[in-house]
Design a protein around this motif. Structure first.
Motif, short mmCIF file in Angstrom:
data_model
loop_
_atom_site.label_atom_id
_atom_site.label_comp_id
_atom_site.label_asym_id
_atom_site.label_seq_id
_atom_site.Cartn_x
_atom_site.Cartn_y
_atom_site.Cartn_z
N ALA A 171 -13.48 -2.81 -2.69
CA ALA A 171 -13.77 -3.81 -1.69
C ALA A 171 -13.18 -3.55 -0.41
O ALA A 171 -13.90 -3.80 0.76
CB ALA A 171 -13.35 -5.27 -2.42
N CYS A 172 -11.92 -2.84 -0.22
CA CYS A 172 -11.26 -2.71 0.97
C CYS A 172 -11.45 -1.27 1.56
O CYS A 172 -10.54 -0.92 2.27
CB CYS A 172 -9.81 -2.90 0.74
N ILE A 194 0.95 -0.95 -0.01
CA ILE A 194 0.07 0.05 -0.07
C ILE A 194 0.89 1.19 0.19
O ILE A 194 1.80 1.35 0.89
CB ILE A 194 -1.01 -0.03 1.25
N THR A 202 -9.58 -9.82 1.61
CA THR A 202 -10.75 -9.39 1.36
C THR A 202 -10.47 -9.08 -0.33
O THR A 202 -11.28 -9.41 -1.44
CB THR A 202 -11.10 -7.89 1.88
N ALA A 203 -9.23 -8.45 -0.63
CA ALA A 203 -8.90 -8.09 -2.07
C ALA A 203 -8.63 -9.46 -2.99
O ALA A 203 -9.20 -9.34 -3.95
CB ALA A 203 -7.46 -7.30 -1.89
N THR A 241 -10.96 -2.82 -8.30
CA THR A 241 -11.94 -3.64 -7.47
C THR A 241 -11.42 -4.00 -6.11
O THR A 241 -12.41 -3.84 -5.06
CB THR A 241 -12.04 -5.33 -8.12
N ALA A 242 -10.01 -4.32 -5.83
CA ALA A 242 -9.68 -4.06 -4.34
C ALA A 242 -9.88 -2.90 -3.65
O ALA A 242 -10.20 -2.83 -2.58
CB ALA A 242 -8.06 -4.66 -4.59
N VAL A 243 -9.51 -1.93 -4.19
CA VAL A 243 -9.77 -0.33 -3.46
C VAL A 243 -11.15 -0.39 -3.20
O VAL A 243 -11.26 -0.13 -1.95
CB VAL A 243 -9.17 0.49 -4.41
N LEU A 280 -5.49 -4.87 10.01
CA LEU A 280 -6.08 -4.21 8.80
C LEU A 280 -5.31 -4.75 7.62
O LEU A 280 -6.13 -5.06 6.57
CB LEU A 280 -5.57 -2.83 8.82
N TYR A 281 -4.24 -4.80 7.69
CA TYR A 281 -3.32 -5.20 6.40
C TYR A 281 -3.50 -6.71 6.01
O TYR A 281 -4.06 -6.93 4.81
CB TYR A 281 -1.90 -5.19 6.65
N ARG A 329 -6.42 -8.28 6.77
CA ARG A 329 -7.87 -8.21 6.35
C ARG A 329 -8.07 -7.60 4.84
O ARG A 329 -8.86 -8.10 3.98
CB ARG A 329 -8.67 -7.44 7.34
N ILE A 330 -7.22 -6.45 4.65
CA ILE A 330 -7.20 -6.01 3.33
C ILE A 330 -6.86 -7.06 2.29
O ILE A 330 -7.34 -7.27 1.20
CB ILE A 330 -6.40 -4.58 3.34
N MET A 386 -6.44 2.46 7.87
CA MET A 386 -5.15 2.52 7.78
C MET A 386 -4.56 3.65 7.40
O MET A 386 -3.57 4.00 8.27
CB MET A 386 -4.65 1.43 6.73
N ALA A 406 -12.00 -10.50 -3.46
CA ALA A 406 -12.97 -10.01 -4.41
C ALA A 406 -12.35 -9.97 -5.97
O ALA A 406 -13.07 -9.73 -6.78
CB ALA A 406 -12.91 -8.48 -4.04
N MET A 453 -0.24 -1.60 -5.60
CA MET A 453 -0.56 -2.81 -5.47
C MET A 453 0.38 -3.65 -6.28
O MET A 453 0.83 -3.38 -7.38
CB MET A 453 -1.85 -3.39 -6.04
N ASP A 468 -11.38 -0.31 5.12
CA ASP A 468 -9.83 -0.69 5.67
C ASP A 468 -8.90 0.15 5.59
O ASP A 468 -7.98 0.43 6.26
CB ASP A 468 -9.86 -2.22 5.67
N LEU A 469 -9.01 0.39 4.31
CA LEU A 469 -8.00 1.42 3.93
C LEU A 469 -7.98 2.69 4.33
O LEU A 469 -6.93 3.27 4.65
CB LEU A 469 -7.87 1.35 2.15
#
Lengths: 107, 107
Positions: B93-94, A3, A89-90, B89-91, A82-83, A85-86, B101, A93, B1, B97-98
């Protein structure tokens, strides 16, 4: 997964694994060792991480790296949670696209 | 990413931006220039990328980097599309949490 915010701040697998290793071993020296990382590299990573945070992720007891041991702060624990889980989740998805990308790679 | 498979294969923002720049400019030299990247670094990145793929992402016309120009293959275009879609998609979905962070970071 890494990130980044601008060019400067990066939270990636190296720093998170280091936090987890410090948490497990109770010291930066021992944590670095479990990751096959030099003490110097671990110290620099942690210094960079702490410098990028409002409050530090790890505190070291007096006595220095050899003497005192290191402990995660609440911020350090939150970062790991957080990391991770991100990350999951990513991956979930993006499962289909990641699969297609892996098909392009020679392995 | 940054997408890693084991320790070796990594598809990250540098390689994807380079592919996009080659696509826009039609050459590795010009593409590297728009990214403020040295020709040497661009060549190495592309070589590493092509080496990690079943089929190359870029083909160069004969005449070398100065003479011939470079063109993306279907694989190169697919990589860009997949990477950018995975990223968004990742951004999405998260997002929550992002955000949390980012709150931990001193900026």
């Amino acid at each position: 997964m890494r990130i980044t915010a601008g060019d400067i701040i990066a939270i990636g697998p190296g720093k998170i694994s280091l936090l987890e290793a410090i948490d497990e071993t109770g010291s930066l020296t021992a944590g670095a060792k479990t990751l096959d990382m030099s003490y110097r590299r671990a110290w620099l990573l942690l210094d960079e991480l702490n410098g990028s945070l409002k409050r530090p992720a790890v505190t070291s007891a007096k006595g220095g790296p050899e003497g005192g041991g290191s402990e995660l702060t609440d911020v350090g624990r939150q970062l790991i949670e957080l990391y991770r889980r991100i990350e999951s989740t990513a991956v979930e998805a993006c499962a289909e696209d990641l699969k297609q990308m892996l098909h392009l790679l020679a392995r």
